[in-house]
Design an enzyme around this catalytic site. Structure first.
Site, PDB file in Angstrom:
ATOM      1  N   LYS A  74      32.359  -4.711 -45.925  1.00  0.00           N
ATOM      2  CA  LYS A  74      32.365  -5.205 -44.545  1.00  0.00           C
ATOM      3  C   LYS A  74      32.881  -6.650 -44.499  1.00  0.00           C
ATOM      4  O   LYS A  74      33.176  -7.232 -45.530  1.00  0.00           O
ATOM      5  CB  LYS A  74      30.969  -5.064 -43.939  1.00  0.00           C
ATOM      6  CG  LYS A  74      30.511  -3.589 -43.837  1.00  0.00           C
ATOM      7  CD  LYS A  74      31.226  -2.799 -42.767  1.00  0.00           C
ATOM      8  CE  LYS A  74      31.178  -1.296 -42.848  1.00  0.00           C
ATOM      9  NZ  LYS A  74      29.913  -0.617 -42.896  1.00  0.00           N
TER      10      LYS A  74
HETATM   11  C1  LIG Z   1      29.062   0.674 -42.704  1.00  0.00           C
HETATM   12  C2  LIG Z   1      28.667   1.296 -41.412  1.00  0.00           C
HETATM   13  C3  LIG Z   1      27.330   1.568 -41.089  1.00  0.00           C
HETATM   14  C4  LIG Z   1      26.229   1.487 -42.082  1.00  0.00           C
HETATM   15  O1  LIG Z   1      26.110   0.239 -42.663  1.00  0.00           O
HETATM   16  P1  LIG Z   1      25.130   0.091 -43.926  1.00  0.00           P
HETATM   17  O2  LIG Z   1      24.898  -1.385 -43.978  1.00  0.00           O
HETATM   18  O3  LIG Z   1      25.908   0.601 -45.093  1.00  0.00           O
HETATM   19  O4  LIG Z   1      23.917   0.877 -43.654  1.00  0.00           O
HETATM   20  C5  LIG Z   1      27.016   2.011 -39.826  1.00  0.00           C
HETATM   21  N1  LIG Z   1      27.974   2.218 -38.915  1.00  0.00           N
HETATM   22  C6  LIG Z   1      29.279   2.010 -39.184  1.00  0.00           C
HETATM   23  C7  LIG Z   1      30.290   2.243 -38.110  1.00  0.00           C
HETATM   24  C8  LIG Z   1      29.661   1.555 -40.441  1.00  0.00           C
HETATM   25  O5  LIG Z   1      30.959   1.379 -40.731  1.00  0.00           O
END
Ligand SMILES: *Cc1c(COP(=O)(O)O)cnc(C)c1O
Length: 387
Positions: free
Chosen positions: A189
């Site tokens: 991210k």
């Molecule tokens: C990465 C992601 C999540 C989940 O994030 P985590 O921190 O891995 O639980 C939820 N929604 C979207 C759209 C994502 O890309």
């Protein structure tokens, strides 16, 4: 020859010496789990969003944060939550954790974000909340979504896993009039703590519930009501809570990643602009731009093959991999996955825009450690694959 170059990965974290030193400091401090650094990360996050009255609650994933937010607004069996089919399963699975149902809707084919008109059409007597996703880092149509929520008495929880920092109408996602907003710090991210997330809300009661449920349903408030001098060992269990706290080791990374979030966004936007310029004129649809003056977090750079491309998406991706370029697809829509398809009797014809986008889309590498030469290499591989 591009094939003699090392493989260019789809994503890479950008971890500096500051992050490494802060983690080492945590390891030497004797305090590994949730403690002073998680607290500081929460405070810094509110400062970053520009509003220290926001409640920021650090959690060990965005999935955990979304679960806590929906639990705190009272989602339960019999309720329905509307979200986009064009997302990662985490967005929707948390609704099922609570025994509620998911109502998937189609996207706007221009932005690939949830379509506000489709939300409106899906609102029914069981609808309790709307769960928009800021796809790829481009803000969803929040003015329309918040207006619908007000009109129908619905809650809004934003999945902002892609959206740090993103603005709409000049306002940062996280500071809008929704009930809660949840960011992700997963490894790929826009900022990362390895695994982690942040639940942000203006609602003090929601925040208090989420803090208690984040750690086993433990509370000291009941005791503190009677005396200011609760012994340090005393707590009460007020609910069967979860184990969703963020460690100080992870928060140590977050403290420094957050300081770089603006610079990271600028680099991502610059890389996206390089792609835009170099790919213009090819038989591809380029990503939607933010409104003038607004920030796009550019978590993803998503291309769609146009009618004249003369190649299918899977072959296209095979050719990019053969040229040493990693890429991915965001997402295989939920309506195509067996669990969601079977549970709600879904088929592709119900989501024509998401389906059409899925069949033609791929995500190119986009991360701060890429050089301009890396972008050129991807562009060359795209041109060659289309030739
Ligand atoms: C990465 C992601 C999540 C989940 O994030 P985590 O921190 O891995 O639980 C939820 N929604 C979207 C759209 C994502 O890309």
């Amino acid at each position: 020859m591009s094939s003699s170059l090392p493989f260019l990965p789809f994503a890479l974290p950008d971890i500096g010496e500051e992050e490494i030193a802060e983690v080492v400091d945590t390891l030497r401090s004797g305090w590994l789990t949730t403690g002073p650094k998680a607290k500081r990360f929460e405070c810094d996050f509110a400062v970053f969003l520009g509003d220290e009255s926001l409640h920021c609650i650090a959690v060990n994933s965005a999935t955990a944060g979304l679960h806590l937010a929906l639990e705190a607004i009272g989602i339960g069996p019999g309720d329905e939550v509307i979200t986009t089919t064009h997302t990662f399963t985490a967005t929707a699975e948390v609704v099922r954790y609570l025994g509620a149902d998911v109502k998937l809707v189609d996207i706007d084919p221009a932005t690939l974000n949830i379509d506000a008109r489709a939300i409106e059409a899906a609102i029914g007597p069981r609808t309790k909340a709307i769960l928009p996703v800021h796809y790829a880092g481009l803000a969803a149509d929040m003015p329309a979504i918040l207006a619908l929520a007000r009109q129908h008495g619905l809650k809004v929880v934003e999945d902002a896993a892609h959206a740090l920092p993103t603005t709409i109408g000049g306002q940062l996602v996280g500071t809008l009039a929704s009930d809660a907003t949840v960011f992700s710090f997963y490894a790929n991210k826009t900022i990362t703590t390895g695994e982690g997330g942040m639940l942000v809300t203006r609602d003090a009661a929601l925040a208090a519930r989420a803090r208690v449920m984040r750690l086993h349903g433990m509370s000291r408030d009941a005791f503190d009501r009677f005396t200011a001098t609760a012994p340090s060992w005393y707590y009460e269990i007020v609910a069967p809570g979860f184990k969703y706290n963020l460690t100080d080791m992870a928060a140590a990374l977050g403290l420094h990643q957050l300081k770089k979030a603006r610079v990271f966004q600028q680099r991502r936007a610059a890389l996206a602009a390089l792609y835009d310029a170099a790919l213009a004129g090819l038989p591809v649809t380029l990503p939607s731009q933010p409104r003038p003056g607004d920030l796009h977090a550019w978590h993803l750079y998503v291309l769609r093959l146009a009618d004249g491309a003369g190649i299918d998406r899977d072959t296209f991706i095979d050719r990019l991999f053969a040229a040493g370029v990693g890429c991915s697809v965001h997402y295989i829509p939920l309506h195509l996955h067996p669990y969601w398809r079977e549970r709600y009797a879904l088929d592709a014809a119900m989501f024509p825009h998401s389906q059409q986008a899925y069949e033609r889309m791929l995500s190119l590498p986009l991360y701060t450690r890429m050089t301009d030469a890396d972008v050129q290499r991807v562009v060359d591989a795209v041109r060659a694959a289309l030739a």
